[in-house]
Design an enzyme around this catalytic site. Structure first.
Site, PDB file in Angstrom:
ATOM      1  N   LYS A   3       0.845  -1.199   0.000  1.00 16.84           N
ATOM      2  CA  LYS A   3       0.000   0.000   0.000  1.00 16.84           C
ATOM      3  C   LYS A   3       0.883   1.254   0.000  1.00 16.84           C
ATOM      4  CE  LYS A   3      -3.839  -2.362   2.242  1.00 16.84           C
ATOM      5  NZ  LYS A   3      -4.527  -2.725   3.486  1.00 16.84           N
ATOM      6  N   GLN A  34      -4.340  -1.259   9.900  1.00 19.63           N
ATOM      7  CA  GLN A  34      -4.291  -2.571   9.263  1.00 19.63           C
ATOM      8  C   GLN A  34      -4.889  -3.636  10.196  1.00 19.63           C
ATOM      9  OE1 GLN A  34      -3.251  -3.300   6.046  1.00 19.63           O
ATOM     10  NE2 GLN A  34      -4.034  -5.342   6.489  1.00 19.63           N
ATOM     11  N   ASP A  47     -10.617   3.630   4.667  1.00 23.36           N
ATOM     12  CA  ASP A  47     -11.059   2.248   4.451  1.00 23.36           C
ATOM     13  C   ASP A  47     -12.578   2.135   4.333  1.00 23.36           C
ATOM     14  OD1 ASP A  47      -9.141   0.307   4.063  1.00 23.36           O
ATOM     15  OD2 ASP A  47      -8.572   0.252   6.178  1.00 23.36           O
TER      16      ASP A  47
END
Ligand code: NAP
Length: 286
Positions: A54, A98, A121
């Site tokens: 990412k 994460q 997200d």
């Protein structure tokens, strides 16, 4: 029919190129690049790999990264304090925590602590609620990527029979809502669905996210369907494979996405997309 391939890797590259231009425009207007805070707790090797890829993609798209790698012993209070700091940092437009988090940390509490205005997200209940009411702000990355992949075929979603396999909060449910918003007629299936093959055979759009290797076989697929495979599984030989039995299904589908090289790269691209969009919103460029 031999299906055409929906190449997620190539599509993701196109998205990154567009974002590099948009990031440069944000920098020119505000003096700041779009910024993403990445927070990783513990030493799960897969999570380290995900965050690294990412960050690499962010670099290529001109996004500033505030990287936090925290030990597994980090307390929930410490993690919440860091999120609060990023919530108010004007250089940061998106925050990625994460998952999975270590067991002593409550993921729900942590994800709800991320400002809904920096929820790159798209996991915050506020953004989920906005999607339910049909006015999304941040959309969850994987389903958003699936929608872009369907759109890349040029086939209209409106009026189509869509079947979503899987009802998780991060893939199945938001994907079903995004399809509904685009006027598909949507059925959501799960482990208690009766006669699943018959339901799948109705699908003009078959979107699969259950986490079971090669579960969807050719007899479950309607001739000419668009099939998108979200699943990531390991074969007994340790190779990555999807939820769809790719070879036989590609003989019936009109379009199909592969694993690897399908939804995975698009998920990352959508994280970047959400971050740049957030920076543009903050800069009054949207
Ligand atoms: P999840 O939370 O485990 O949910 C799986 C869903 O599949 C559940 O709704 C479950 O039904 C349903 N299901 C399981 N077995 C089934 C069966 N035999 N028949 C019908 N439905 C069944 O999984 P997830 O987080 O949504 O992820 C799904 C897959 O996508 C995984 O392989 C994951 O690794 C992958 N994934 C990939 C990406 C990417 O970027 N490529 C991103 C996210 C996820 P119940 O609700 O009834 O239990």
């Amino acid at each position: 029919m031999a299906a055409r391939l929906i190449d997620g890797k190539a599509l993701a590259l196109q998205v990154r190129e567009r974002l590099a231009t948009e990031s440069a425009a944000v920098l020119a207007k505000t003096g700041m690049k779009p910024g993403l805070a990445t927070i990783l707790v513990g030493d799960d090797p897969a999570s380290h790999l995900y965050v690294k890829s990412k960050q690499k993609a962010c670099d290529a798209a001109g996004i500033y990264i505030d990287d936090h790698k925290l030990p597994a012993s980090t307390t929930q209070t410490e993690l919440l304090a860091l999120i609060e700091k990023e919530n108010v940092d004007p250089r940061i437009h998106g925050i990625l925590v994460q998952l999975p988090l270590p067991k002593h940390i409550d993921s729900k509490v942590v994800l709800e602590a991320v400002s809904p205005n920096k929820d790159a997200d798209g996991f915050h209940p506020y953004n989920f609620g906005r999607l339910v009411e049909g006015h999304p702000v941040f959309e969850a990355c994987t389903p958003k990527g699936v929608i872009k992949m369907i759109e890349s075929t040029g086939v209209s979603i409106e009026g189509k029979r869509a079947v979503v396999l899987g009802r998780s909060n991060i893939v199945g449910k938001p994907l079903a809502l995004m399809l509904l918003q685009r006027h598909a007629t949507v059925t959501i299936c799960h482990s208690k669905t009766k006669d699943l093959p018959a339901v799948c055979r109705e699908a003009e759009l078959l979107l699969v996210a259950i986490g079971k290797a090669k579960f969807v076989t050719a007899d479950m697929v309607r001739e000419g369907a668009i099939v998108i495979d979200v699943g990531t599984n390991k074969t007994p030989e340790g190779k990555l494979c999807g939820d769809v039995d790719f070879e036989p299904v590609s003989q019936k589908a009109s379009w199909i996405s592969p694993v690897p090289g399908g939804v995975g790269p698009m998920t990352i691209a959508m994280l970047l997309d959400n971050t740049v969009e957030s920076a543009k919103r903050a800069a009054g460029m949207l």
